[in-house]
Design an enzyme around this catalytic site. Structure first.
Site, short mmCIF file in Angstrom:
data_model
loop_
_atom_site.label_atom_id
_atom_site.label_comp_id
_atom_site.label_asym_id
_atom_site.label_seq_id
_atom_site.Cartn_x
_atom_site.Cartn_y
_atom_site.Cartn_z
N ASP A 33 34.09 6.56 31.41
CA ASP A 33 34.08 6.17 32.89
C ASP A 33 33.66 7.60 33.35
O ASP A 33 34.38 8.19 34.17
CB ASP A 33 35.32 5.65 33.33
CG ASP A 33 35.90 4.49 32.62
OD1 ASP A 33 35.03 3.61 32.08
OD2 ASP A 33 37.14 4.18 32.21
N ASP B 248 39.38 13.79 32.16
CA ASP B 248 38.91 14.84 31.39
C ASP B 248 37.54 15.32 31.64
O ASP B 248 36.35 14.76 32.14
CB ASP B 248 38.85 14.04 30.05
CG ASP B 248 40.13 13.24 29.73
OD1 ASP B 248 41.10 14.15 29.59
OD2 ASP B 248 40.12 12.21 29.09
N SER C 266 47.89 56.10 38.76
CA SER C 266 49.15 55.89 38.19
C SER C 266 50.18 56.99 38.76
O SER C 266 50.20 57.46 39.97
CB SER C 266 49.36 55.85 36.68
OG SER C 266 50.65 55.29 36.45
N ASP D 195 47.29 49.29 37.59
CA ASP D 195 47.07 50.40 36.98
C ASP D 195 45.71 50.63 36.16
O ASP D 195 45.39 49.76 35.45
CB ASP D 195 48.26 50.92 36.17
CG ASP D 195 48.18 52.29 35.77
OD1 ASP D 195 47.16 53.02 35.50
OD2 ASP D 195 49.52 52.98 35.84
#
Length: 814
Positions: free
Chosen positions: A46, A104, A364, A649
């Site tokens: 379908d 689907d 960092s 980071d």
């Protein structure tokens, strides 16, 4: 055709263009499909087809469903108003409709509209699955409207298009007595920046809203009046009313009154009018340095020239073009990186070399040192003893109270206040305020833009901070990442050439215009972002442990195929090709979601939101320098289409802060590479060298012997005489070599001082692991003195590099 054109040429000779181009009408006729047999075995599928062209509309169009047919025929036509100067990628998706479960997805086809020439009827048969002869027939027609011109602004990678504003005022006073207190009116313009507004009737008599949208999209205003009571409030049954108005019906500046029935004898009045927004952009498009940074460089060059004359004992001063640009590159490593950077900067200060530095980049933990130092507008002109002493106090204090009830209540109040200001909060914000407590033990109101005071006279090096923009979910950092740099002046993406003022970071933008100014965040929130270790996904962890995800990449790539079979692609440079993607199976989706989900990611407003990609963006040299993932060739997957950005980071990819220094506009001649890795002191520099080689970025070859890797020295000089476009790199790994026997350069330790030269940098027993946030005073002092010593002990190599750079500059290196 008369085309208005204006070009603004930047100092790097890369033109920012404002030009008028015609609008085109694209018609897409979905004809038929053949042999679609994937989903249902016992009966036909379908099928229906959806069409999504994000450069023309946010609405997804779809065909009717053809029931129980393996050869569905639609013959449905859809129309899109497009701008051919942007990269228009149409996504066609074929679904199998299911009444009981989710439909689907069978196939996704990506089609580059650049293949269709104006006035041409272009028929394409997409071979979806050659093994089963599954095909889709589509017909395209392009009509160019030479009478409808659109002004676009572009740096040849991003395109900003005209934006219109719909103003809506809702007069509620006359209707409020007929409406329930909890009634509301929801207004929506899909594709606008705001998308949806909702007004509650119990608040105010008149309420006004704005919707900003691309002018040529011509969307609709949808309104839904809910929970209104009929018969003057006596009938308690809920009812609703709605409206749909195409905005193309409005003339600019014209006011239109719209009546929406609120009850049988009462109406809700809406006053609407549209206006054209200014073409001025609040996002700077271009790859040149901003005016403020250029002014800084002019002032800093005098400081550097004087320092070099003194350090190298030159008889004559250096001319402007002879002054090299020297940069410090600091990696991450938590408190280990923070402490070590203090020591190395102290060593440079003692050598008199600190004033020779033009840039300091960090990521960092090294950014914690930088943000602390730049609270003092003249920090590099002073002894570093005070900030080091302050850092030591916080590193050695007891942190057990960080998550006490009192502090948790404060954290909660702080995050609630940010939410009231319109700033999205996350677990990363909790990390930010906790980090502020760890590093400062107080509320620190300092902001990134405040650091401008520390560089406005060129008195200190310009700080550059680095983070990675990654996908929030469904993909690893290895597969998609974009460098994002921060300076006191600007925040921007290297790949796109798009920058905003640092004080506007976190505000809301659309198509380059500032929509909503949010308060600038305190520096602690950026420190947490630059060291965002909480947005990791399992695939990132796997990549770090295995150093490869080739198997996973192969699995992904097997899902994507080229379908250029039945026609020869045009020779246009804007053509990227046409591809299809086979949908994932359920098991694949489950595994992918588990591996790539970032449960603690931090969502930040995307200042690239709304921009379109230029039709030739993929060939543009500046974009090509930084493109490094397969997604770069799929514009519908790139950052401008995201509502938010996810910054992490940089060490998720490479533990380096080099990229801002490698921008050719900065012309960096020497990089002092400070690496704080414990286990592999050369991994970061080798990865950086490999990355630059793959990207075509000038960088010296990193050649190391087995002895170097087994017993690393304190400093390595990487220079290529035959490649003067590459910077000179001095790499300082975090090692304890001669410091074990010498407490100062040339001064040997006494027997009773030997213990002070023992710095446990390796193994599980090391006191400097990434998650260690508390040091003893002795451990702090050892690491500080070691890194200070390693700089001073290699002064000869530093001076040699400076001399080589000056020689190159005098010989014409630009």
């Amino acid at each position: 055709m008369c085309v208005a054109q204006f070009s603004f040429v930047t100092p790097s000779n890369h033109a920012l263009q404002i030009q008028a181009f015609p609008i085109s009408l694209l018609s897409v006729k979905i004809l038929q499909a053949r042999n679609i047999t994937i989903a249902d075995i016992l009966s036909g599928t379908d099928c229906y087809v959806t069409l999504w062209l994000p450069t023309a509309s946010k609405e997804e169009a779809r065909t009717q469903t053809v029931l129980n047919s393996n050869d569905p025929m639609w013959n449905e036509t859809f129309y899109f108003t497009i701008q051919n100067q942007v990269k228009n990628i149409l996504e066609l998706r074929i679904y199998d409709e299911d009444l009981l479960t989710k439909d689907d997805l069978l196939f996704t086809v990506l089609f580059d509209v650049a293949e269709v020439s104006p006035g041409e009827r272009f028929h394409v048969t997409f071979i979806l699955n050659p093994e089963r002869s599954e095909e889709l027939d589509v017909e395209f027609i392009m009509k160019e409207n030479l009478d409808d011109l659109e002004n676009i602004t572009t740096n040849y990678i991003l395109v900003a298009r005209p934006v219109s504003c719909l103003n809506v005022c809702v007069a509620k006073g006359k209707s409020m007595k007929y409406l329930k207190e909890d009634g509301d009116l929801q207004l929506r313009v899909k594709g606008s920046h705001e998308d949806t507004w909702k007004t509650v009737f119990k608040s105010g008599l008149v309420e006004c809203f704005q919707f900003h949208y691309p002018t040529h999209w011509e969307p609709e205003l949808n309104g839904q009046l809910q929970h209104c009571s009929s018969n003057g409030g006596q009938d308690k049954q809920n009812s609703s009313a709605s409206l749909t108005i195409p905005l193309k019906l409005f003339s600019v500046g014209q006011e239109v009154n719209v009546v929406l029935p609120a009850s049988e004898d009462t109406n809700l009045e809406l006053k609407l009018h549209t206006q054209t927004c200014s073409e001025h952009l609040d996002v700077r498009l271009g790859f040149d340095l901003c005016g403020e940074e250029q002014a800084f460089l002019h002032k800093r060059k005098k400081v550097v020239a004087d320092a070099l004359k003194s350090v190298l004992q030159l008889k004559e001063g250096l001319l402007d073009h002879e002054v090299p640009v020297v940069a410090v590159m600091a990696t991450g490593g938590g408190c280990r990186a923070m402490t070590s950077l203090y020591g190395q900067l102290s060593g440079l200060k003692k050598l008199g070399v600190l004033d020779c530095i033009t840039y300091i980049s960090g990521t960092s933990g090294s950014t914690w040192t930088m943000s602390n130092l730049y609270e003092d507008s003249s920090w590099s002109q002073k002894d570093l003893e005070r900030p080091i002493r302050e850092a030591k106090k916080h590193m050695t204090k007891n942190k057990i109270s960080t998550f006490s009830l009192e502090h948790l209540i404060y954290y909660q109040n702080e995050l609630s206040q940010r939410a009231k200001e319109g700033i999205a909060t996350s677990f990363n914000d909790l990390w930010a305020v906790a980090l502020e407590n760890i590093l400062h033990d107080r509320v620190n109101d300092f902001k990134l833009s405040d650091q401008q005071h520390a560089v406005n006279q060129g008195q200190n090096p310009l700080p550059l901070y680095l983070a990675l923009n990654v996908k929030e979910n469904h993909i690893s950092t290895f597969d998609f990442k974009e460098w994002c740099e921060f300076s006191p002046y600007e925040v921007g993406f290297l790949k796109y050439g798009a920058f905003i003022r640092s004080e506007d970071f976190g505000s809301e933008f659309f198509m380059g215009r500032l929509m909503k100014k949010n308060p600038e965040s305190r520096i602690c929130y950026l420190e947490a972002l630059w060291s965002n270790i909480l947005a990791v996904n399992l695939l990132d962890v796997w990549n770090k442990l295995s150093s490869t995800d080739e198997c996973w990449q192969k699995l992904i790539r097997n899902k994507l195929r080229n379908i250029e079979i039945n026609y020869i692609p045009p020779k246009s440079s804007s053509y990227l090709g046409t591809s299809w993607m086979c949908p994932d199976g359920m098991l694949f989706k489950i595994i992918r979601n588990i591996l790539t989900d970032r449960p603690l990611h931090h969502h930040i407003h995307n200042f690239l939101k709304g921009f379109h990609m230029h039709k030739n963006y993929y060939q543009e040299s500046q974009f090509s320098t930084w493109k490094d993932s397969r997604l770069d060739q799929f514009p519908n997957q790139l950052t401008p289409l995201e509502d938010g950005i996810c910054l992490v980071d940089a060490a998720y990819f490479i533990n380096t802060s080099c990229p801002p220094l490698l921008r050719k506009e900065r012309k960096v001649d020497i990089i002092l590479s400070f690496d704080y890795s414990l286990d592999n002191p050369f991994q970061s520099i080798e990865q950086t060298g490999k990355y630059c080689l793959e990207q075509g970025i000038p960088f010296p070859r990193i050649l190391l012997s087995e002895e170097d890797k087994k017993n690393p020295r304190e400093c390595y000089l990487f220079v290529e005489d035959e490649n003067k476009e590459a910077p000179i790199v001095l790499h300082f790994p975090l090692v304890n070599d001669t410091f074990q026997k010498f407490k100062e350069p040339g001064v040997e330790r006494r027997q009773k001082e030997m213990a002070e030269g023992t710095v446990p940098l390796s193994g599980n027993c090391s006191r400097y692991q990434l998650m260690d946030f508390t040091y003893t005073k002795k451990d702090f002092d050892k690491l500080l003195k070691l890194t200070d010593y390693n700089i001073q002990n290699n002064s000869d190599l530093i001076l040699q590099a400076l001399s080589i750079a000056i020689k190159w500059k005098k010989c014409g290196r630009k």
